[in-house]
Every structure is written in structure tokens, then in C-alpha cells.
Design an enzyme around this catalytic site. Structure first.
Site, PDB file in Angstrom:
ATOM      1  N   GLU A 264       0.954  -1.229   0.011  1.00 37.71           N
ATOM      2  CA  GLU A 264       0.195  -0.055   0.066  1.00 37.71           C
ATOM      3  C   GLU A 264       0.982   1.316   0.019  1.00 37.71           C
ATOM      4  O   GLU A 264       1.828   1.177   0.828  1.00 37.71           O
ATOM      5  CB  GLU A 264      -0.981  -0.253   1.356  1.00 37.71           C
ATOM      6  CG  GLU A 264      -1.869   0.972   1.217  1.00 37.71           C
ATOM      7  CD  GLU A 264      -1.832   2.012   2.046  1.00 37.71           C
ATOM      8  OE1 GLU A 264      -1.173   3.039   1.685  1.00 37.71           O
ATOM      9  OE2 GLU A 264      -1.982   1.791   3.254  1.00 37.71           O
ATOM     10  N   CYS A 301      -1.859   8.422   4.614  1.00 40.99           N
ATOM     11  CA  CYS A 301      -1.962   8.039   3.219  1.00 40.99           C
ATOM     12  C   CYS A 301      -3.169   8.431   2.644  1.00 40.99           C
ATOM     13  O   CYS A 301      -3.204   8.585   1.248  1.00 40.99           O
ATOM     14  CB  CYS A 301      -1.788   6.486   3.221  1.00 40.99           C
ATOM     15  SG  CYS A 301      -2.637   5.528   4.149  1.00 40.99           S
TER      16      CYS A 301
HETATM   17  P1  NAP Z   1       9.810   3.906   2.895  1.00 41.29           P
HETATM   18  O1  NAP Z   1      11.176   4.588   2.734  1.00 41.29           O
HETATM   19  O2  NAP Z   1       8.961   3.141   1.932  1.00 41.29           O
HETATM   20  O3  NAP Z   1      10.049   2.370   3.991  1.00 41.29           O
HETATM   21  C1  NAP Z   1       9.302   1.463   4.564  1.00 41.29           C
HETATM   22  C2  NAP Z   1       9.958   0.411   5.042  1.00 41.29           C
HETATM   23  O4  NAP Z   1      10.531  -0.425   3.725  1.00 41.29           O
HETATM   24  C3  NAP Z   1      11.092   0.582   5.707  1.00 41.29           C
HETATM   25  O5  NAP Z   1      11.263  -0.171   6.670  1.00 41.29           O
HETATM   26  C4  NAP Z   1      12.321   0.552   4.775  1.00 41.29           C
HETATM   27  O6  NAP Z   1      13.556  -0.029   5.317  1.00 41.29           O
HETATM   28  C5  NAP Z   1      11.977  -0.776   3.668  1.00 41.29           C
HETATM   29  N1  NAP Z   1      12.435  -0.313   2.267  1.00 41.29           N
HETATM   30  C6  NAP Z   1      12.297   0.913   1.804  1.00 41.29           C
HETATM   31  N2  NAP Z   1      13.058   0.620   0.502  1.00 41.29           N
HETATM   32  C7  NAP Z   1      13.459  -0.763   0.621  1.00 41.29           C
HETATM   33  C8  NAP Z   1      14.006  -1.307  -0.435  1.00 41.29           C
HETATM   34  N3  NAP Z   1      14.387  -0.714  -1.718  1.00 41.29           N
HETATM   35  N4  NAP Z   1      14.436  -2.670  -0.216  1.00 41.29           N
HETATM   36  C9  NAP Z   1      14.217  -3.128   0.856  1.00 41.29           C
HETATM   37  N5  NAP Z   1      13.165  -2.622   1.909  1.00 41.29           N
HETATM   38  C10 NAP Z   1      13.167  -1.177   1.708  1.00 41.29           C
HETATM   39  O7  NAP Z   1       8.903   4.526   3.702  1.00 41.29           O
HETATM   40  P2  NAP Z   1       9.173   5.297   5.248  1.00 41.29           P
HETATM   41  O8  NAP Z   1      10.593   5.280   5.813  1.00 41.29           O
HETATM   42  O9  NAP Z   1       8.223   4.763   6.112  1.00 41.29           O
HETATM   43  O10 NAP Z   1       8.917   6.827   4.990  1.00 41.29           O
HETATM   44  C11 NAP Z   1       9.777   7.475   3.786  1.00 41.29           C
HETATM   45  C12 NAP Z   1       8.585   8.110   3.030  1.00 41.29           C
HETATM   46  O11 NAP Z   1       7.658   7.076   2.458  1.00 41.29           O
HETATM   47  C13 NAP Z   1       7.617   9.384   3.457  1.00 41.29           C
HETATM   48  O12 NAP Z   1       8.021  10.433   3.518  1.00 41.29           O
HETATM   49  C14 NAP Z   1       6.677   9.182   2.349  1.00 41.29           C
HETATM   50  O13 NAP Z   1       6.894   9.908   1.319  1.00 41.29           O
HETATM   51  C15 NAP Z   1       6.319   7.832   2.235  1.00 41.29           C
HETATM   52  N6  NAP Z   1       5.011   7.108   3.106  1.00 41.29           N
HETATM   53  C16 NAP Z   1       4.100   7.010   2.366  1.00 41.29           C
HETATM   54  C17 NAP Z   1       3.066   6.453   3.052  1.00 41.29           C
HETATM   55  C18 NAP Z   1       1.653   6.399   2.501  1.00 41.29           C
HETATM   56  O14 NAP Z   1       0.773   5.868   3.070  1.00 41.29           O
HETATM   57  N7  NAP Z   1       1.420   7.162   1.338  1.00 41.29           N
HETATM   58  C19 NAP Z   1       3.260   5.990   4.374  1.00 41.29           C
HETATM   59  C20 NAP Z   1       4.324   5.900   4.781  1.00 41.29           C
HETATM   60  C21 NAP Z   1       5.445   6.553   4.225  1.00 41.29           C
HETATM   61  P3  NAP Z   1      14.661   0.711   6.045  1.00 41.29           P
HETATM   62  O15 NAP Z   1      13.928   1.797   6.651  1.00 41.29           O
HETATM   63  O16 NAP Z   1      15.174  -0.120   7.136  1.00 41.29           O
HETATM   64  O17 NAP Z   1      15.476   1.456   5.073  1.00 41.29           O
END
Ligand code: NAP
Length: 527
Positions: A264, A301
Site C-alpha cells: 500500500e 496516506c
Molecule cells: P519507506 O522508505 O517506503 O520504507 C518503509 C520500509 O520499507 C522501511 O522499513 C524500509 O527499510 C523498507 N524499504 C524501503 N525501501 C526498501 C528497499 N528498496 N528494499 C528493502 N526495503 C526497503 O517509507 P518510510 O521510511 O516509512 O517513509 C519514507 C517516505 O515514505 C515518506 O516520506 C513518505 O513519502 C512515504 N510514506 C508514504 C505513506 C503512505 O501511506 N502514502 C506511508 C508512509 C510513508 P529501512 O527503513 O530499514 O530502510
């Protein structure tokens, strides 16, 4: 030094040498507990235990499974203030939100307990044999849903409880009979460890096999990658960014045995202001939307990141009032400096595009890690020509698009990427005059809201929280509500199988008393 550990099944373990801390965005300081990232061996061990646990967990009775899910909810409550304090210290979110989210998490677990106890969710379908059928006899065929196997759950940064360690994905997977391996979100590792202790305690108290649940810490993407690549892992649940979700989806697709990734991801949640509604209540709508855009510092989200209307004095009034109201709201703290950094960078990228006007920009000084809310505006023609403007800016930001006419509004909807929600703001019977707009919106979203705001996702069986890509990787499923159990099962048929060897759900006597489709009729009767 206080150390945070991994749960490898019911064993606490911290053998690695890569450590990290969580961060309190309100105090702008690192928290004291030092977490140890799971090692490759610990990951293997956790997956092996989950695989062993699956052999018995997949067959436990509905009563036992329900008792386990209810016990998790009880144990979460037993964590008391420590959970609430840890949650607040790792997220910057207020106590009231922490308690609300805890209640929601417990409610989700209990609703899955009810679902499995009732039992009909397996969708038992029976077609009895017709040995005398001509020209060929018909076999007895019986179908039901069975669990996929060990599931990896990635917790969401913006919901440390309800979409994380024992959140919706975990509750649904356990309810389906799948052991769960949580890849703990590094921003709230302490909250995750506390919740993991509650799950383990519940598992032990209700006699679940060791390995039914593990919680693995990580400070980077390697742990998640190893988990998704592990041959014994059979499915993945993810909530977060488009970049992260897509990377994991691609990784899973490239495995020798590809597995489903239910991610999601981002959404701008278009809101359509129909002309009459705008004419009658532009100011009131603007006030409501100023609140919705800034709710939870825009970190939902379902945040309304895109507002569409037809150009004219009513839309101008809406923009003016929205601009005044939104800067009058006190700025809020973001979850982490990295989330704030991404917000500032993405906002800057959007507002620096050609012919984008800034309607509101909070200009006073703010505390560390607090976000400055903003509203931008652009014409429909510019929006149509610049895909960058269609991207999510995660935070208290929204873009108002001034469309030339109804046709352009419809064209924009047809060009939008998939979204979680769409909202229609309409007066009296106005909506009935816009069937194409409604149809275009329905094609792009998972849920459509009439005269409301998209923020606030009710947890109930009729909720769809998903949508066409990239809102989610599979628009056929929801991430919220008990129907989300469908992501973790596969349909399975028994042909001519002896009655005594069939699972309870498919036996002639219908010992569970569940609703089944028998020879095309829904019934709870015996055969
Ligand atoms: P994220 O960067 O997508 O990370 C979520 C999880 O996935 C983390 O545990 C991260 O691990 C892991 N991950 C990310 N990229 C990966 C990859 N290439 N391979 C393996 N694992 C991976 O999200 P976030 O750290 O929660 O937030 C960052 C950004 O995501 C926010 O600024 C926002 O833009 C977006 N976000 C959107 C929503 C929504 O509902 N639309 C919700 C939350 C976040 P690590 O942290 O250990 O690297």
C-alpha cells in the site's frame, strides 16, 4: 547501555554488530536504547522457525486461533504506559493519538478473532458427486481457502501500531494461519519490540508453536531484502513509499519462485469540487479542508493532496479561504527528520515547477522537525502537461487545480495514476449531472467519498483501503478490514476425498455450522 533485541521466535537475540537508535523528533534527540540489526543467521533461523511453525499453525482450531488473537490484544493493553510513552518518544505523535491507535490495533485483532471463530471466511464451496451423470460421471469437489505460508510484514512509519508489528497485516496473516516475520520499522524499533513481546507472550499463553511470530530489527534495507528473497517466505505485506514498495515488488518478482507483495503506497487522493457546491459553500469547504490537509501533520496516506475545481470566482474564494485558514493552524511535528526532509524536498520540487503559484506558505519560525504547511495552485492545462505535479508530497500540503471546464476536469481524472480515495463534493442533486466524472473517478480509486474528507479510515468489513497501481500493487485487495485476510490465502480443491479426511469446514456434517455454497446454494445445512 539499554539494548534492543530481535525476537527470533520466542528467543531474544542480538548477535549482530550493526547498531542504531531511534529518534525523538519533539526533543530533537536520539533515544537511549541501542538496537541491534538482525544478522543473516538470525534471519535464517527466524524463517526456519516460521516454516516449522506453519506445519501445525495452519491446522489449529478456530477457537485456538481466536484465543491467540484476543490474547495479543490483551497483552498489548497490559503493556500500559510504557507502550504509550515509547510510541510518543519515537514518533513525536501525541498521547491521545497513541491511545487511539492502540485501541484501533486491539479492535482489529479482536475483529479477526471474531472472523475466524465464526469460520465462514474460508468460503467453503461444495459440489457433490453425480456418479450417474451422462456422458461422464461428476466427481465430488470441495474448495476452501488455505494459508500461503510464512509472511513478511513491513511496518509503516506513519502508524507505529495499527499498520506495524501487530497491525492490520499481521492480524490478517495470523488469522489466515500464516506465521509472521515482522521487519521492524527502524524509526519505532522500541514500540515494535514492546508489541513483539506482547505477541510472544500471547503465543506462549495460548500454546502457539514457537516461530509463529518473529520481530527483526534493521537499520537499512538489507534485512528486508534478505527476507523477501528467502525461498521459504511466501508473501509480503508493505505500507510506505512508492519507491520502497516497488523495489520489494520487483525483488519478489525476480525470485526463482515469485511471491505476491501486497504494498500500500502513495496516493494524492483527488477531491472534486462540483460547481454548485463551491458556489454555495466555498468558505466552509475551505475551512474543512484546511483541517483535513494538516491532520496528523499531513502524514496520512489518505491526505487530500489534490483538489480539483472549475475556474471562477467560487474557486478563487475557496483558495483564498483555504490559504488563510491553513496558515492559522499551528504547525505539527513530523515523525522523523528524514520524513521532514523528504517533505521539504518534495514540496520544493512541486512548487518550483513552471507556472505553479504558492497560495499559502507558513512563514513563521517553527520548532525542530515541525512542518510548514503549504497550498499551491495551478491551471488544469499546466497540471495535465507536467506529471511531476501528480506526485505525492507526503505532509501538510495540497495542490488546487483550476480546470478550464468540465471536460478538462474529466481529462485530468482519466490521466491520474491509481489512488486510494476520491472525494466528490456536491450539492443537492448536482452529482447526478456528472456521470462521466464519477465514472472516471471510480476507475482511478479504491474508495469514493461523498461530501466528506478522505482522512479517517473506518475499520469495518465493507472498507476498501487499496486501489489501482500505484496506490497498491494489487487493486483486488484491501489492506483494512477483515476482507484483507484474502491476501494471505489461496483457494484449494479436494476431489473425491473421503469425508473423514476432509477439514471440518468441508465435511458433510458441517460441524462448524458455517455458511457454505453447496451445489450452488448458500446454506448452513448438512449434506
Ligand atoms: P519507506 O522508505 O517506503 O520504507 C518503509 C520500509 O520499507 C522501511 O522499513 C524500509 O527499510 C523498507 N524499504 C524501503 N525501501 C526498501 C528497499 N528498496 N528494499 C528493502 N526495503 C526497503 O517509507 P518510510 O521510511 O516509512 O517513509 C519514507 C517516505 O515514505 C515518506 O516520506 C513518505 O513519502 C512515504 N510514506 C508514504 C505513506 C503512505 O501511506 N502514502 C506511508 C508512509 C510513508 P529501512 O527503513 O530499514 O530502510
Amino acid at each position: 547501555m539499554i539494548t534492543g533485541k530481535n525476537y527470533i521466535g520466542n528467543q531474544l537475540s542480538a548477535n549482530g554488530n550493526k547498531t542504531y537508535t531511534t529518534f525523538n523528533p519533539q526533543t530533537n534527540q536520539e533515544n537511549k536504547v541501542v538496537f541491534t540489526e538482525a544478522t543473516s543467521e538470525e534471519i535464517d533461523q527466524a524463517v526456519l522457525l516460521a516454516t516449522e511453525a506453519f506445519a501445525s499453525f495452519r491446522n489449529i482450531s478456530n477457537e485456538q486461533k481466536a484465543a491467540f488473537l484476543n490474547a495479543i490484544a490483551d497483552e498489548i493493553l497490559n503493556l500500559g504506559d510504557e507502550l504509550i510513552q515509547t510510541y510518543c518518544s519515537e514518533s513525536g505523535l501525541p498521547e491521545g493519538r497513541a491511545m487511539g491507535e492502540r485501541g484501533r490495533t486491539m479492535g482489529q485483532l479482536r475483529s479477526f478473532a471474531e472472523l475466524v471463530l465464526e469460520g465462514s471466511w474460508v468460503e467453503a464451496t461444495i459440489d457433490t458427486a453425480q456418479p450417474d451423470r451422462a456422458p461422464l460421471p461428476k466427481s465430488d469437489i470441495r474448495k476452501m481457502n488455505i494459508p500461503l505460508g510464512p509472511v513478511v510484514v513491513f511496518g509503516a512509519s506513519n502508524f507505529p501500531l495499527a499498520y506495524s508489528t501487530a497491525g492490520g497485516d499481521t492480524a490478517a496473516a495470523l488469522a489466515a494461519g500464516c506465521p509472521v516475520l515482522v521487519k521492524s520499522h527502524p524509526m519505532h524499533a522500541g514500540t515494535g519490540e514492546l508489541i513483539a513481546s506482547a505477541v510472544i507472550s500471547a503465543a506462549e499463553k495460548t500454546g502457539m508453536p514457537n516461530g509463529v511470530f518473529s520481530n527483526l530489527n534493521s537499520s537499512g534495507i538489507a534485512v528486508g531484502q534478505q527476507l523477501v528473497n528467502h525461498p521459504k517466505v511466501k508473501a509480503v505485506g508493505f505500507t510506505g513509499s512508492h519507491r520502497g514498495g516497488r523495489a520489494l515488488y520487483d525483488l519478489a518478482a525476480k525470485r526463482p519462485e515469485p511471491i505476491p507483495v501486497f504494498a500500500e503506497m502513495g496516493s494524492v487522493n483527488p477531491v472534486i469540487l462540483l460547481p454548485k457546491a463551491l458556489e454555495n459553500r466555498a468558505a466552509a469547504l475551505a475551512k474543512t479542508y484546511a483541517q483535513s490537509i494538516t491532520l496528523g501533520t499531513g502524514q496520512f496516506c489518505t491526505n487530500p493532496g489534490l483538489i480539483l475545481g472549475i475556474q471562477g470566482s467560487s474557486l478563487n474564494q475557496f483558495i483564498e479561504v483555504l490559504a488563510t485558514e491553513i496558515v492559522a493552524i499551528d504547525p505539527g511535528c513530523m515523525l522523523h527528520p528524514n520524513i521532514l526532509g523528504a517533505y521539504e524536498a518534495n514540496k520544493e520540487k512541486a512548487i518550483s515547477q513552471k507556472e505553479v503559484t504558492l497560495a499559502a506558505d507558513y512563514s513563521k519560525a517553527v520548532n525542530n522537525n515541525y512542518a510548514k504547511q503549504a497550498v499551491a495552485t495551478v491551471t488544469g492545462a499546466v497540471f495535465l502537461g507536467n506529471p511531476q505535479l501528480h506526485q505525492e508530497v507526503f505532509g501538510p500540503y495540497s495542490m488546487v487545480v483550476q480546470c478550464a471546464d468540465q471536460q478538462q476536469l474529466e481529462e485530468i481524472l482519466l490521466q491520474l495514476e491509481g489512488q486510494l480515495t476520491g472525494t466528490l463534493i456536491s450539492d443537492n442533486h448536482e452529482a447526478a449531472q456528472y456521470p462521466q466524472i464519477i465514472s472516471a473517478l471510480q476507475n482511478r480509486v479504491g474508495r469514493i467519498i461523498f461530501n466528506g474528507v478522505p482522512t479517517g479510515v473506518e475499520v469495518c468489513p465493507s472498507m476498501v483501503h487499496g486501489g489501482p497501481y500505484p496506490a497498491s500493487t494489487d487493486s483486488r485487495f484491501t489492506a483494512v478490514g477483515v476482507s484483507s485476510i484474502a491476501r494471505w490465502v489461496r483457494p484449494f480443491s479436494y476431489q473425491d476425498w473421503p469425508n473423514e479426511l476432509l477439514p471440518e469446514a468441508l465435511k458433510n456434517e458441517n460441524p462448524l455450522g458455517i455458511l457454505r455454497l453447496v451445489n450452488n446454494h448458500k446454506t448452513t445445512d448438512k449434506i
